[in-house]
Design an enzyme around this catalytic site. Structure first.
Site, PDB file in Angstrom:
ATOM      1  CE  LYS A   1      -2.624   0.792   3.854  1.00 60.50           C
ATOM      2  NZ  LYS A   1      -2.567   2.178   4.342  1.00 60.50           N
ATOM      3  CB  SER A   2       3.732   2.367   2.088  1.00 63.66           C
ATOM      4  OG  SER A   2       3.084   2.339   3.332  1.00 63.66           O
TER       5      SER A   2
ATOM      6  NE  ARG B   1       6.073   6.708   0.757  1.00 66.28           N
ATOM      7  CZ  ARG B   1       5.154   6.522   1.712  1.00 66.28           C
ATOM      8  NH1 ARG B   1       4.083   5.772   1.490  1.00 66.28           N
ATOM      9  NH2 ARG B   1       5.284   7.096   2.911  1.00 66.28           N
TER      10      ARG B   1
ATOM     11  CB  SER C   1       4.852  10.650  10.972  1.00 61.43           C
ATOM     12  OG  SER C   1       4.025  10.720   9.830  1.00 61.43           O
TER      13      SER C   1
ATOM     14  CD  GLN D   1       0.355   8.536   6.875  1.00 66.64           C
ATOM     15  OE1 GLN D   1      -0.175   9.355   7.645  1.00 66.64           O
ATOM     16  NE2 GLN D   1      -0.184   7.368   6.596  1.00 66.64           N
TER      17      GLN D   1
ATOM     18  CG  ASP E   1       0.707   0.391   9.720  1.00 69.05           C
ATOM     19  OD1 ASP E   1       0.354   1.237  10.571  1.00 69.05           O
ATOM     20  OD2 ASP E   1       1.069   0.703   8.570  1.00 69.05           O
TER      21      ASP E   1
ATOM     22  CE  LYS F   1      -0.219   4.679  13.035  1.00 68.07           C
ATOM     23  NZ  LYS F   1       0.478   5.385  11.957  1.00 68.07           N
TER      24      LYS F   1
ATOM     25  NE  ARG G   1      -5.004   0.228  13.473  1.00 66.61           N
ATOM     26  CZ  ARG G   1      -4.337   0.404  12.323  1.00 66.61           C
ATOM     27  NH1 ARG G   1      -3.026   0.487  12.339  1.00 66.61           N
ATOM     28  NH2 ARG G   1      -4.985   0.480  11.180  1.00 66.61           N
TER      29      ARG G   1
ATOM     30  NE  ARG H   1      -2.337  -1.872   8.559  1.00 66.55           N
ATOM     31  CZ  ARG H   1      -2.151  -2.395   7.349  1.00 66.55           C
ATOM     32  NH1 ARG H   1      -2.399  -3.672   7.125  1.00 66.55           N
ATOM     33  NH2 ARG H   1      -1.713  -1.645   6.353  1.00 66.55           N
TER      34      ARG H   1
END
Ligand code: S3P
Length: 437
Positions: free
Chosen positions: A26-27, A31, A175, A177, A324, A351, A355, A397
């Protein structure tokens, strides 16, 4: 359109066996789509993440005028992009919707801060509760006109793009992000931009920017980027399998008494492999085969077998390398001997769900003994679990972690809002079914 609410019923299985094909990471997919939209020319991205999060990125980029075609199988699509350079991006005619995806909103905010038009970006109810102040602050220091709801804290974000200046900035949280948002803004700023991280976070942006001709330097936990002097070079790649999706099967294989699972073509970037390091340290029988490099990222095949796990402490620098995967590590810890202490992970509170609270409450319903902490949790292993009604809290998740817990619980476990898994792994339930024997 959002999928209707679904409930999944999970029952224990005698044996777990088979080969797991993972969704594209996903990451890396986010990108690849965003950076190729800044390049000039065609790029082909194979095994693009089939999840809703990356679809949100594709939709936003299309709304900004980028030509993107998606082909191939739904679980492993190929994305064809035609970038026209950053100058090719156009003001969207509507609000951009990042849906559940923090990577989408944060990376795009960094990029759009430098584009000479107005952008409004929002997301679903969960994303609108996640912190954006950490994003607004550095971008403002770069000169951006960016605003957010409730004193610049929450989405929607409003951005009036303009010429930015490079900054030297110390992140208070590790982070990827926020780091990536600053680097994206830095590509179009005046002068050098430097980001110092408190700990290493995933480095996919740095690797890909390096492959695309950006002038980028990494020294320890600091990254610096020079403004682009020419457009990025298009970058075609096959996205490695998502190690965060592999985590469910690695844990299932390790805690089930009769299991052998092979996970193929899994990304093993060292900034992401904390899950493997911790499972090995807990005593898991994991073998890594066929390690190779593709598209600037390492990948490998992983074999996991039934193991006897021991509890341990998970804290410090390893946390960003497995952040994650903590929900499913909590499941593993329930079946380990002794207690597992997870600390330094307050980020879990912000998140897709809180979580710490949701993992503790849902696993407790199955009979687990978990004590939430402000920045983690203590899990007392060795207690057997019993099937019950649980809920994902619309967090992908959580949905998948609860499925693995359900496999090991006596009787039947019913998981509410199970469709949340689609955010990163739409084929999860089918893949799981195929290894049950
Ligand atoms: C991501 C970074 C991490 C991670 C998220 C994906 C990314 O978030 O939890 O799932 O792709 O950059 P933070 O940047 O908030 O740590």
């Amino acid at each position: 359109m959002a999928k209707p609410d679904t409930v999944k019923i999970i029952r224990p299985s005698r044996r777990l066996e088979g080969e797991v094909v993972l969704p594209g990471d996903k990451s890396i997919s986010h990108r690849a789509a965003i950076l190729n939209s800044l390049a000039r020319g065609e790029a082909r991205i194979d095994n693009f993440s089939p999840g809703q999060d990356c679809l949100a990125t594709v939709r936003c980029l299309r709304a900004l005028g980028v030509k993107i075609r998606k082909r191939g199988s739904p679980n492993s699509p190929t994305v064809f992009m035609l970038g026209t350079g950053a100058d090719g991006l156009k003001e969207a005619t509507n609000v951009l919707d990042a849906r559940n995806s923090a990577t989408t909103i944060r990376l795009l905010a960094g990029l759009l801060s430098s584009r000479p038009f107005l952008s409004v970006i929002t997301g679903d109810a969960s994303l609108r509760k996640r912190p954006m102040g950490r994003l607004v602050e550095p971008l403002r220091l770069m000169g951006a006109d960016i605003w957010a709801r409730e004193g610049d804290s929450f989405a929607p974000l409003v951005i009036r793009g303009k010429k930015l200046r490079g900054i030297e900035f110390g992140l208070s949280v590790a982070s990827a992000q926020i780091k990536s948002a600053i680097l994206l803004a830095g590509l179009f700023a005046e002068g050098r931009t430097v980001v110092h991280q408190p700990m290493l976070s995933r480095d996919h942006t740095e690797r890909m920017l390096g492959c695309m001709g950006a002038n980028l330097d990494v020294e320890g936990t600091s990254v610096s980027v020079q403004p682009l002097s020419r457009p990025l070079v298009p970058f075609s790649l096959r996205v490695p399998g998502d190690i965060s999706s592999a985590a469910y099967f690695l844990v299932a294989g390790a805690i089930h008494p009769d299991a052998r699972i092979v996970v193929k073509d899994c990304g093993v970037n060292p900034t992401r492999t904390g899950i493997i390091d911790i499972l090995l340290a807990m005593g898991a029988k994991i073998k890594i085969d066929n390690e190779r490099l593709e598209g600037g990222e390492p990948l490998a095949d992983i074999v996991v077998e039934s193991s006897r796990l021991k509890g341990l402490e998970i804290a410090g620098d390893i946390i960003p390398r497995l952040i994650d995967e903590i929900p499913v590590l909590a499941v593993a810890s329930c079946f380990a001997e002794g207690k597992t202490v997870i600390k330094d992970a307050a980020e879990l509170r912000v998140k897709e769900s809180d979580r710490i609270a949701t993992v503790a409450s849902e696993l407790s319903r199955l009979g687990a003994r978990i004590e939430p902490l402000p920045d983690g949790m203590i899990i007392y292993g060795g207690k057997s679990l019993s099937g019950a009604k649980v809920d994902s809290h619309r967090d992908h998740r959580l949905a998948m972690s609860l499925a693995i817990a359900g496999l090991m619980a006596k009787g039947e476990t019913s998981i509410g809002h199970a469709q949340a898994a689609d955010v990163s792994y739409p084929a999860f339930w089918d893949t799981l079914r195929r290894i049950l024997h």
